[in-house]
Write a protein that holds these residues in place. Structure first.
Motif, PDB file in Angstrom:
ATOM      1  N   GLY A  31       0.822  -1.132  -0.082  1.00 16.74           N
ATOM      2  CA  GLY A  31      -0.002  -0.009  -0.128  1.00 16.74           C
ATOM      3  C   GLY A  31       0.891   1.195  -0.150  1.00 16.74           C
ATOM      4  O   GLY A  31       1.700   1.256   0.756  1.00 16.74           O
ATOM      5  N   LEU A  32       0.622   2.050  -0.797  1.00 21.66           N
ATOM      6  CA  LEU A  32       1.509   3.507  -0.759  1.00 21.66           C
ATOM      7  C   LEU A  32       0.999   4.174   0.319  1.00 21.66           C
ATOM      8  O   LEU A  32       1.787   4.697   0.801  1.00 21.66           O
ATOM      9  CB  LEU A  32       1.083   4.217  -2.140  1.00 21.66           C
ATOM     10  N   ALA A  33      -0.190   4.339   0.809  1.00 24.20           N
ATOM     11  CA  ALA A  33      -0.774   4.891   2.049  1.00 24.20           C
ATOM     12  C   ALA A  33      -0.714   4.016   3.251  1.00 24.20           C
ATOM     13  O   ALA A  33      -0.957   2.701   2.849  1.00 24.20           O
ATOM     14  CB  ALA A  33      -1.930   5.708   1.686  1.00 24.20           C
ATOM     15  N   ALA A  34      -0.549   4.321   4.575  1.00 24.64           N
ATOM     16  CA  ALA A  34      -0.792   3.480   5.563  1.00 24.64           C
ATOM     17  C   ALA A  34      -1.919   2.909   5.607  1.00 24.64           C
ATOM     18  O   ALA A  34      -2.080   1.716   6.144  1.00 24.64           O
ATOM     19  CB  ALA A  34      -0.412   4.365   6.808  1.00 24.64           C
ATOM     20  N   THR A  35      -3.114   3.397   5.014  1.00 25.87           N
ATOM     21  CA  THR A  35      -4.623   2.668   5.369  1.00 25.87           C
ATOM     22  C   THR A  35      -5.052   2.215   4.067  1.00 25.87           C
ATOM     23  O   THR A  35      -6.080   1.651   4.126  1.00 25.87           O
ATOM     24  CB  THR A  35      -5.493   3.905   5.652  1.00 25.87           C
ATOM     25  N   ASP A  36      -4.180   1.864   3.074  1.00 29.18           N
ATOM     26  CA  ASP A  36      -4.603   1.253   1.731  1.00 29.18           C
ATOM     27  C   ASP A  36      -5.066  -0.326   1.939  1.00 29.18           C
ATOM     28  O   ASP A  36      -6.072  -0.551   1.304  1.00 29.18           O
ATOM     29  CB  ASP A  36      -3.468   1.304   0.748  1.00 29.18           C
ATOM     30  N   LEU A  37      -4.561  -0.865   2.997  1.00 31.87           N
ATOM     31  CA  LEU A  37      -4.910  -2.288   2.926  1.00 31.87           C
ATOM     32  C   LEU A  37      -5.783  -2.563   4.276  1.00 31.87           C
ATOM     33  O   LEU A  37      -5.986  -3.704   4.110  1.00 31.87           O
ATOM     34  CB  LEU A  37      -3.482  -3.008   3.294  1.00 31.87           C
ATOM     35  N   ASP A  38      -6.213  -1.471   4.820  1.00 31.07           N
ATOM     36  CA  ASP A  38      -6.919  -1.882   5.984  1.00 31.07           C
ATOM     37  C   ASP A  38      -8.350  -2.468   5.781  1.00 31.07           C
ATOM     38  O   ASP A  38      -8.743  -3.331   6.413  1.00 31.07           O
ATOM     39  CB  ASP A  38      -7.607  -0.518   6.635  1.00 31.07           C
ATOM     40  N   GLY A  39      -9.002  -2.406   4.486  1.00 29.67           N
ATOM     41  CA  GLY A  39     -10.012  -3.115   3.998  1.00 29.67           C
ATOM     42  C   GLY A  39      -9.788  -4.651   3.859  1.00 29.67           C
ATOM     43  O   GLY A  39     -10.906  -5.222   3.669  1.00 29.67           O
ATOM     44  N   MET A  40      -8.607  -4.930   3.937  1.00 30.51           N
ATOM     45  CA  MET A  40      -8.357  -6.580   3.777  1.00 30.51           C
ATOM     46  C   MET A  40      -8.384  -7.129   5.076  1.00 30.51           C
ATOM     47  O   MET A  40      -8.091  -8.293   5.140  1.00 30.51           O
ATOM     48  CB  MET A  40      -6.799  -6.648   3.129  1.00 30.51           C
ATOM     49  N   ALA A  79      -2.760  -4.773  19.707  1.00 32.13           N
ATOM     50  CA  ALA A  79      -2.966  -4.101  18.289  1.00 32.13           C
ATOM     51  C   ALA A  79      -2.905  -5.366  17.261  1.00 32.13           C
ATOM     52  O   ALA A  79      -3.506  -5.143  16.129  1.00 32.13           O
ATOM     53  CB  ALA A  79      -1.517  -3.301  18.304  1.00 32.13           C
ATOM     54  N   PHE A  80      -2.179  -6.420  17.775  1.00 29.46           N
ATOM     55  CA  PHE A  80      -2.286  -7.523  16.758  1.00 29.46           C
ATOM     56  C   PHE A  80      -3.447  -8.140  16.359  1.00 29.46           C
ATOM     57  O   PHE A  80      -3.714  -8.780  15.205  1.00 29.46           O
ATOM     58  CB  PHE A  80      -1.132  -8.677  17.366  1.00 29.46           C
ATOM     59  N   THR A  81      -4.685  -8.114  17.063  1.00 35.42           N
ATOM     60  CA  THR A  81      -5.844  -8.773  17.004  1.00 35.42           C
ATOM     61  C   THR A  81      -7.111  -7.721  16.940  1.00 35.42           C
ATOM     62  O   THR A  81      -8.089  -8.131  17.231  1.00 35.42           O
ATOM     63  CB  THR A  81      -5.851  -9.819  17.860  1.00 35.42           C
ATOM     64  N   ASP A  82      -6.702  -6.484  16.788  1.00 32.81           N
ATOM     65  CA  ASP A  82      -8.002  -5.588  16.905  1.00 32.81           C
ATOM     66  C   ASP A  82      -8.451  -5.119  15.689  1.00 32.81           C
ATOM     67  O   ASP A  82      -9.624  -4.618  15.632  1.00 32.81           O
ATOM     68  CB  ASP A  82      -7.384  -4.143  17.682  1.00 32.81           C
ATOM     69  N   GLY A  83      -8.314  -5.824  14.611  1.00 32.38           N
ATOM     70  CA  GLY A  83      -8.984  -5.650  13.336  1.00 32.38           C
ATOM     71  C   GLY A  83      -8.550  -4.323  12.546  1.00 32.38           C
ATOM     72  O   GLY A  83      -9.154  -3.901  11.620  1.00 32.38           O
ATOM     73  N   GLN A  84      -7.624  -3.427  13.138  1.00 30.06           N
ATOM     74  CA  GLN A  84      -7.295  -2.290  12.574  1.00 30.06           C
ATOM     75  C   GLN A  84      -5.709  -2.521  12.236  1.00 30.06           C
ATOM     76  O   GLN A  84      -4.860  -3.066  12.422  1.00 30.06           O
ATOM     77  CB  GLN A  84      -7.481  -1.248  13.691  1.00 30.06           C
ATOM     78  N   GLY A  85      -5.498  -1.433  11.144  1.00 30.00           N
ATOM     79  CA  GLY A  85      -4.039  -1.254  10.738  1.00 30.00           C
ATOM     80  C   GLY A  85      -3.345  -0.267  11.854  1.00 30.00           C
ATOM     81  O   GLY A  85      -3.363  -0.352  13.226  1.00 30.00           O
ATOM     82  N   GLY A  86      -2.580   0.470  11.322  1.00 32.84           N
ATOM     83  CA  GLY A  86      -1.856   1.290  12.020  1.00 32.84           C
ATOM     84  C   GLY A  86      -2.448   2.410  12.607  1.00 32.84           C
ATOM     85  O   GLY A  86      -2.830   3.362  12.219  1.00 32.84           O
ATOM     86  N   VAL A  87      -2.803   2.630  13.959  1.00 38.04           N
ATOM     87  CA  VAL A  87      -3.637   3.376  14.571  1.00 38.04           C
ATOM     88  C   VAL A  87      -2.736   4.812  14.944  1.00 38.04           C
ATOM     89  O   VAL A  87      -3.230   5.738  14.771  1.00 38.04           O
ATOM     90  CB  VAL A  87      -4.333   3.042  15.892  1.00 38.04           C
ATOM     91  N   ASN A  88      -1.573   4.541  15.305  1.00 36.86           N
ATOM     92  CA  ASN A  88      -0.698   5.793  15.497  1.00 36.86           C
ATOM     93  C   ASN A  88       0.584   5.415  15.190  1.00 36.86           C
ATOM     94  O   ASN A  88       0.940   4.261  14.576  1.00 36.86           O
ATOM     95  CB  ASN A  88      -0.870   6.218  16.726  1.00 36.86           C
TER      96      ASN A  88
END
Length: 335
Positions: A31-40, A79-88
């Motif tokens: 992902g070019l942006a940090a959030t690009d892969l969150d939907g996966m 963070a490993f299992t919260d279903g989110q990407g990089g929060v901070n």
């Protein structure tokens, strides 16, 4: 914007004889942006919301990560299992400079709520602040089918070709990505492993300060038996999410020792576990997954005795075994 870097053979594959059909494949999506892969990512996988156990040898967290003082901080194990990407910027930031070089920087274990037939594992890593080598991951994975008593290596996984460079220089041949999702699955469409009860993950350092992906070893890598020709990595990744995808083991089963049949050895496992309540596993004799070992599980064993064996016992033989089982049950209750 996301794009698939490519599918590449797992560097070293370990498959147990029980799952010798599996053909492991690793696909890296960037992902070019940090959030690009969150939907996966998944919020309903087998370890969603579970908190891992840190194993002996674990080196903690990077000093700037608030989890350095508390592994249960949201930037740490949750963070490993919260279903989110990089929060901070510190989410999942592991420790640098392992000593000696080549040792894992994070060693964790997940105990599944119930056995699953393991289909896929996804590991999301990245860096919100910078496009650099921390987006890569290098991981050794092991699994257990007996409640964590024994573990079998699943494999050693590198998320990109060694020598790849990810930084913000814009130089020819470099990438400038902020996220990477590694997907591990059986290319033939089967399961990676059957009746999995526990998983262990060893995460290693991934690069130098220039964003070049390297293996964690100086000289020959003991997993691959290859030398990448580079000095060892010492900068560690930010692990944002681990997803374990699979299906609960179908139906009741009295194959307590996971050797593909139901026989006297399984009866012995049931006898040893008889009376355990609230924490029983299949390996202890819990056939119906109610976390207890009791007469209901013995009933399942009786129904399935002889399944998947070459020769079905004669009725007289089976009757003798069932009588012995009943006596064993009475004997245990008297203690």
């Amino acid at each position: 914007m996301k794009y698939t870097l490519g599918t590449f053979a797992v560097v070293m594959i370990f498959i147990s004889a029980r799952d010798a059909h599996a053909v492991l494949t690793a696909t890296s999506t960037r992902g070019l942006a940090a959030t690009d892969l969150d939907g996966m990512l998944s919020t309903t996988d087998a370890i969603a919301g579970l908190i891992a156990t840190e194993l002996p040898g674990d080196t903690g967290w990077h000093p700037v990560n608030p989890a350095a003082n508390d592994s249960l901080h949201p930037n740490g194990l949750p963070a490993f299992t919260d279903g989110q990407g990089g929060v901070n910027v510190f989410t999942g930031l592991l420790n640098d400079f392992p000593e000696p070089r080549g040792v894992p920087v994070k060693l964790i274990q997940y105990d599944l709520a119930q056995p699953i037939d393991l289909e896929r594992i996804h590991i999301l890593s990245g860096n919100i602040n910078n496009a650099d080598g921390r987006i890569f991951s290098t991981t050794a994975i092991r699994y257990s089918t007996d409640g964590g008593q024994n573990f079998t290596p699943l494999g050693y996984f590198e998320s990109a070709p060694l020598g790849s460079i990810n930084n913000e220089s814009g130089d020819l041949g470099t990438t400038m990505d902020h996220a990477l999702l590694l997907e591990i699955f059986d290319d033939a469409g089967g399961d990676l492993a059957s009746a999995v009860t526990n998983l262990q993950f060893d995460f290693f350092s991934v690069d130098n300060t220039g964003g070049q992906y390297r293996d964690p070893f100086d000289g020959v890598n003991p997993f691959t038996e290859l030398d990448d020709g580079l000095s060892s990595a010492f900068v560690s990744p930010l692990i944002w999410e681990i997803d374990v995808i699979g299906q609960p083991v179908a139906g009741d089963t009295a194959d307590f020792d996971s050797d593909a049949d139901v026989d006297g050895a399984d009866l012995l496992a049931w006898q040893r576990g008889f009376g355990v309540t609230g924490s029983a596993t299949r390996a202890m004799g819990d056939a119906n997954q109610d976390q207890a070992v009791n007469a209901l599980d013995l009933d399942v064993w009786k129904q399935q005795f002889g399944a998947a064996v070459a020769a079905v016992p004669e009725p007289a033989t089976l009757g003798g075994v069932l009588v012995a089982a009943s006596l064993a049950c009475v004997g245990v209750r008297r203690r």
